[in-house]
Design an enzyme around this catalytic site. Structure first.
Site, short mmCIF file in Angstrom:
data_model
loop_
_atom_site.label_atom_id
_atom_site.label_comp_id
_atom_site.label_asym_id
_atom_site.label_seq_id
_atom_site.Cartn_x
_atom_site.Cartn_y
_atom_site.Cartn_z
CD GLU A 90 19.01 -1.43 -0.63
OE1 GLU A 90 19.21 -2.12 -1.65
OE2 GLU A 90 19.15 -1.86 0.52
CD GLU A 121 -1.47 -12.50 -1.85
OE1 GLU A 121 -1.66 -13.59 -2.41
OE2 GLU A 121 -0.49 -12.26 -1.13
#
Length: 307
Positions: A90, A121
Site C-alpha cells: 500500500e 513458518e
C-alpha cells in the site's frame, strides 16, 4: 501454601491461552457472537497506545534507513506475513514510493498470500535464506512480525539480518524469548490478551499488528515529506481516481480552480507535489524540483504553510 503448577495443556504464550469470556461462544447467537468479538476488540487500541514509545523508535529507525538509501523489510508467516505484505504493497499508491523501498516477505513465498502454508513458518533455513535473497545490508531495517513471538522463520530471519549489519525489530502480541528481545533494536508488544477463538491471531492480534504497521510506515513517510499538512501530495496522477484526487489536493493547497490545477499537474509531468510548488512559488518544473531538493522534499519548507 505453594501455587500448583499449570496444567500440562497450558501454553505460556498469551495468544494461545483460552479466553474465559468467550468459552460459550459456540452456543451464542449471531448477534451475541458479534457482541463478544466486539467487546474483545475494545482493548486493542489501548494495547497499541501502550507501545507508543516503541513505535516511535521504530519510525526513527526507518527514517534513518530511508535517509541512508536503505529499506524497510517486513518478515512474517501466516496472518503476520500477509499483514506485512499488505502494508508494503500500500505504500507505493499512497505515498508514491518505489516498490523496493518497503518490502513484505512471507514464509512460503507469494503463494502463501492466498493459500495456507503454515508449515513454512517452521523452516529455519528459509528465514535466513530470505535475508540473503533480499540482499539485506547495513542500511536496512528488518521488522519481524510474529503474533506469538516464537515463529522460527522470523527468528532465523532476524538473526541472519543482524549478522548482516541491519537494524532489527519485532512486533508481537506475546512476550518473545528473552534472547530475541535483547538482540533486537526495538520490540513492540501490544499485548491484547487471549483471542475470542483460542489461537486465532487474525482477530485481536491481527488488528493490533495492522495498527502498528500503519503507524510505522505512515509516520516514517510523513517524516520524509510525503505529505503537506495532512494531504498525500507525493503521488503521481496515473489513474482516473488519482488524477481527480490530485486535482483536489492542488486546488485546496493553492486555492486555484480545477482547470489551473489540472494544467499545473500536466506541466509537472503528473507530479502533484511539483505542481503545488510550481503554483505556490510561481516557478517552472525544474525550479520547483530544485527547491524541493534543497528543502529535503518537504513542501512546507519549500513554499511555506498551505494557503
Amino acid at each position: 501454601m505453594t501455587t500448583p503448577p499449570p496444567p500440562p495443556y497450558h501454553d505460556p504464550r498469551l495468544t494461545e491461552q483460552r479466553n474465559p469470556r468467550t468459552e460459550r461462544i459456540d452456543v451464542a447467537s449471531s448477534l451475541e457472537i458479534v457482541d463478544l468479538i466486539n467487546a474483545e476488540d475494545q482493548g486493542v487500541p489501548a494495547a497499541v497506545r501502550r507501545e507508543r514509545e516503541a513505535i516511535a523508535r521504530a519510525i526513527d529507525l526507518v527514517v534513518a534507513a530511508f535517509g541512508a538509501g536503505g529499506r524497510l523489510l517486513y518478515v512474517g508467516a501466516g496472518t503476520s506475513g500477509r499483514l506485512g505484505v499488505l502494508d508494503a504493497s500500500e505504500c507505493p499508491p499512497t505515498f508514491g514510493t518505489p516498490p523496493e523501498m518497503v518490502v513484505g516477505i512471507i514464509a512460503g513465498g507469494p503463494k502463501a498470500l492466498v493459500r495456507s502454508a503454515e508449515g513454512a513458518e517452521d523452516d529455519v533455513n528459509a528465514g535466513a535464506e530470505a535475508m540473503d535473497a533480499a540482499r539485506v545490508g547495513a542500511n536496512d531495517v528488518i521488522l519481524g512480525i510474529a503474533a506469538s513471538g516464537t515463529t522460527p522463520f522470523v527468528r532465523s530471519a532476524l538473526a541472519r539480518a543482524q549478522t548482516l549489519g541491519a537494524k532489527t525489530g519485532l512486533v508481537s502480541c506475546s512476550d518473545p524469548p528473552a534472547q530475541l528481545a535483547a538482540t533486537c533494536d526495538v520490540v513492540i508488544l501490544p499485548e491484547v490478551g487471549p483471542e475470542a477463538l483460542t489461537g486465532s491471531t487474525r482477530l485481536k492480534a491481527g488488528t493490533a499488528t495492522k495498527l502498528v504497521l500503519n503507524s510505522i510506515t505512515t509516520g516514517a513517510l510523513i517524516r520524509l515529506g510525503k505529505v503537506y499538512g495532512n494531504l498525500m501530495v507525493d503521488l503521481m496522477a496515473t489513474s482516473d481516481k488519482l488524477r481527480e484526487r490530485g486535482q483536489r489536493i492542488v486546488m485546496e493547497c493553492c486555492r486555484v480552480d480545477r482547470d489551473r490545477a489540472r494544467a499545473a499537474i500536466e506541466a509537472a509531468g503528473g507530479s502533484v507535489k511539483l505542481a503545488i510548488v510550481m503554483l505556490a512559488a510561481g516557478v517552472d518544473r525544474e525550479e520547483a524540483r530544485r527547491r524541493l531538493e534543497q528543502a529535503g522534499g518537504l513542501v512546507r519548507r519549500a513554499v511555506g504553510d498551505p494557503l
